[in-house]
Design a protein around this motif. Structure first.
Motif, PDB file in Angstrom:
ATOM      1  N   THR A  43       0.809  -1.224   0.000  1.00  0.00           N
ATOM      2  CA  THR A  43       0.000   0.000   0.000  1.00  0.00           C
ATOM      3  C   THR A  43       0.839   1.269   0.000  1.00  0.00           C
ATOM      4  O   THR A  43       0.278   2.365   0.023  1.00  0.00           O
ATOM      5  N   ARG A  44       2.172   1.160  -0.052  1.00  0.00           N
ATOM      6  CA  ARG A  44       3.018   2.340   0.050  1.00  0.00           C
ATOM      7  C   ARG A  44       4.014   2.420  -1.108  1.00  0.00           C
ATOM      8  O   ARG A  44       5.203   2.125  -0.946  1.00  0.00           O
ATOM      9  N   PRO A  45       3.568   2.821  -2.293  1.00  0.00           N
ATOM     10  CA  PRO A  45       4.506   2.970  -3.413  1.00  0.00           C
ATOM     11  C   PRO A  45       5.528   4.083  -3.196  1.00  0.00           C
ATOM     12  O   PRO A  45       6.538   4.137  -3.893  1.00  0.00           O
ATOM     13  N   VAL A  90       4.555   2.519 -12.934  1.00  0.00           N
ATOM     14  CA  VAL A  90       3.319   2.557 -12.159  1.00  0.00           C
ATOM     15  C   VAL A  90       2.170   2.353 -13.128  1.00  0.00           C
ATOM     16  O   VAL A  90       2.074   3.056 -14.132  1.00  0.00           O
ATOM     17  N   VAL A  91       1.309   1.388 -12.827  1.00  0.00           N
ATOM     18  CA  VAL A  91       0.190   1.062 -13.712  1.00  0.00           C
ATOM     19  C   VAL A  91      -1.110   1.536 -13.072  1.00  0.00           C
ATOM     20  O   VAL A  91      -1.365   1.278 -11.885  1.00  0.00           O
ATOM     21  N   TYR A  92      -1.900   2.244 -13.852  1.00  0.00           N
ATOM     22  CA  TYR A  92      -3.197   2.766 -13.398  1.00  0.00           C
ATOM     23  C   TYR A  92      -4.322   2.095 -14.169  1.00  0.00           C
ATOM     24  O   TYR A  92      -4.239   1.920 -15.385  1.00  0.00           O
ATOM     25  N   LEU A  93      -5.382   1.742 -13.444  1.00  0.00           N
ATOM     26  CA  LEU A  93      -6.647   1.355 -14.059  1.00  0.00           C
ATOM     27  C   LEU A  93      -7.626   2.476 -13.758  1.00  0.00           C
ATOM     28  O   LEU A  93      -8.077   2.627 -12.622  1.00  0.00           O
ATOM     29  N   TRP A 153       2.931  -1.423  -9.188  1.00  0.00           N
ATOM     30  CA  TRP A 153       4.126  -0.598  -9.329  1.00  0.00           C
ATOM     31  C   TRP A 153       5.338  -1.460  -9.061  1.00  0.00           C
ATOM     32  O   TRP A 153       5.274  -2.487  -8.380  1.00  0.00           O
ATOM     33  N   SER A 154       6.459  -1.030  -9.599  1.00  0.00           N
ATOM     34  CA  SER A 154       7.685  -1.814  -9.437  1.00  0.00           C
ATOM     35  C   SER A 154       8.891  -0.904  -9.596  1.00  0.00           C
ATOM     36  O   SER A 154       8.860   0.071 -10.354  1.00  0.00           O
TER      37      SER A 154
END
Length: 313
Positions: A114-116, A197-200, A207-208
């Motif tokens: 939960t903490r990118p 970071v991937v958004y829907l 994220w990675s």
């Protein structure tokens, strides 16, 4: 209905409460289960409903970690990791007992759910597990001080994706990624760090931040590899959404802040100049030409993945 199973913990969701309850009854006839009603806590993640949707928080986990390390009353800092000095393998003196360092850094890895905002810091500190030093330990304590001031932060998931909270989110189910790389920042072996970071819609879902395995002599190669790694993740997410019966209104988009790498993804005339780029990374060109993927340029001020590749002030 969707059923998520992790060992002996389950989450069941659906748009028909009657059918959901009936399914629980059927499960209870076959297995010994306990219905905990509405989802509030799952694998250390607190689920807090609010007017916008759900807030995923690990506040309780962070407080336990701070208590364990006796840092709950420490002075806070504004960033997870400082911009200087640069952390290196031989910085400081070797710790007499590296056990605590490994335990604390390992505990931080679970926070990445939960903490990118701490992904890059944890990625960096994890690279010294084999031989931590006093300098590395001081960076760990700084990260703990950052958590003291952000203990209530979490990941907000919005149920109404029509909210225009992001400049690039025009549809509720648009799949888009921000990809970035920091070329040869590692001063020990000069590997690059790439991240995405991937958004829907407006919700970040993956994220990675990882150090590339090989040293590249060209910044273009490092950039292109970063885009390719992002495309691989988007392929997986598209397959997962297909399995869940969700269709996307348009092809996924990767936003990148390097014009050269962006042009390479769609213009094969540039390929003759970079023959040293491995062929397996050219699969991204096929996807762009087939309409399965779109790569667009974004200014570096709007590059959301920037915080996952380097320390920021």
């Amino acid at each position: 209905m969707y059923l998520l199973v992790y060992v002996d913990d389950l989450i069941l969701i659906g748009d028909n409460a009657t059918k959901v309850n009936h399914f629980i009854v059927i499960l209870a006839q076959r297995f010994s289960i306990k219905d905990l009603s509405l989802l509030t806590y799952f694998l250390g993640v607190e689920v807090v409903p609010n007017k916008h949707g759900l807030l995923l928080s690990q506040r309780r986990y962070i407080l336990d970690l701070l208590t364990q390390t006796k840092m709950q009353d420490a002075k806070t800092v504004p960033t997870p990791i400082p911009t200087s000095p640069t952390l290196m393998l031989n910085s400081g003196f070797s710790l007499f007992d590296p056990t605590e360092y490994r335990q604390v850094v390992g505990s931080h890895q679970y926070l990445l759910i939960t903490r990118p905002d701490i992904v890059f810091a944890v990625n960096k500190l994890s690279q010294y597990m084999h031989c931590p030093t006093t300098a590395h330990w001081s960076f760990v304590k700084r990260l703990l001080r950052y958590l003291v001031g952000t203990v209530d932060d979490g990941l907000q998931l919005y149920k109404d994706s029509t909210l225009n909270l992001h400049a690039f989110s025009d549809t509720s189910l648009s799949l888009q990624a921000f990809s970035d790389v920091d070329w040869a920042r590692d001063k020990d072996i000069f590997c690059s760090t790439d991240a995405y970071v991937v958004y829907l819609g407006i919700n970040p879902i993956f994220w990675s931040s990882k150090k590339q395995r090989t040293v590249v002599r060209s910044s273009t190669k490092a950039e292109y590899r970063s885009v390719a790694n992002t495309a691989v993740e988007l392929n997986f997410i598209c397959c997962l959404l297909t399995d869940l019966g969700i269709s996307l209104p348009s092809c996924p988009i990767i936003y990148y802040d390097n014009i050269g790498a962006t042009q390479l993804c769609s213009n094969p005339i540039f390929h003759s100049r970079i023959k040293h780029v491995a062929i397996d990374f050219h699969f991204i060109t096929d996807q762009v030409q087939n309409g399965a993927l779109h790569v667009a340029h974004v200014s570096f001020e709007d590059q959301l993945a920037d915080a996952l590749t380097k320390p920021l002030p």
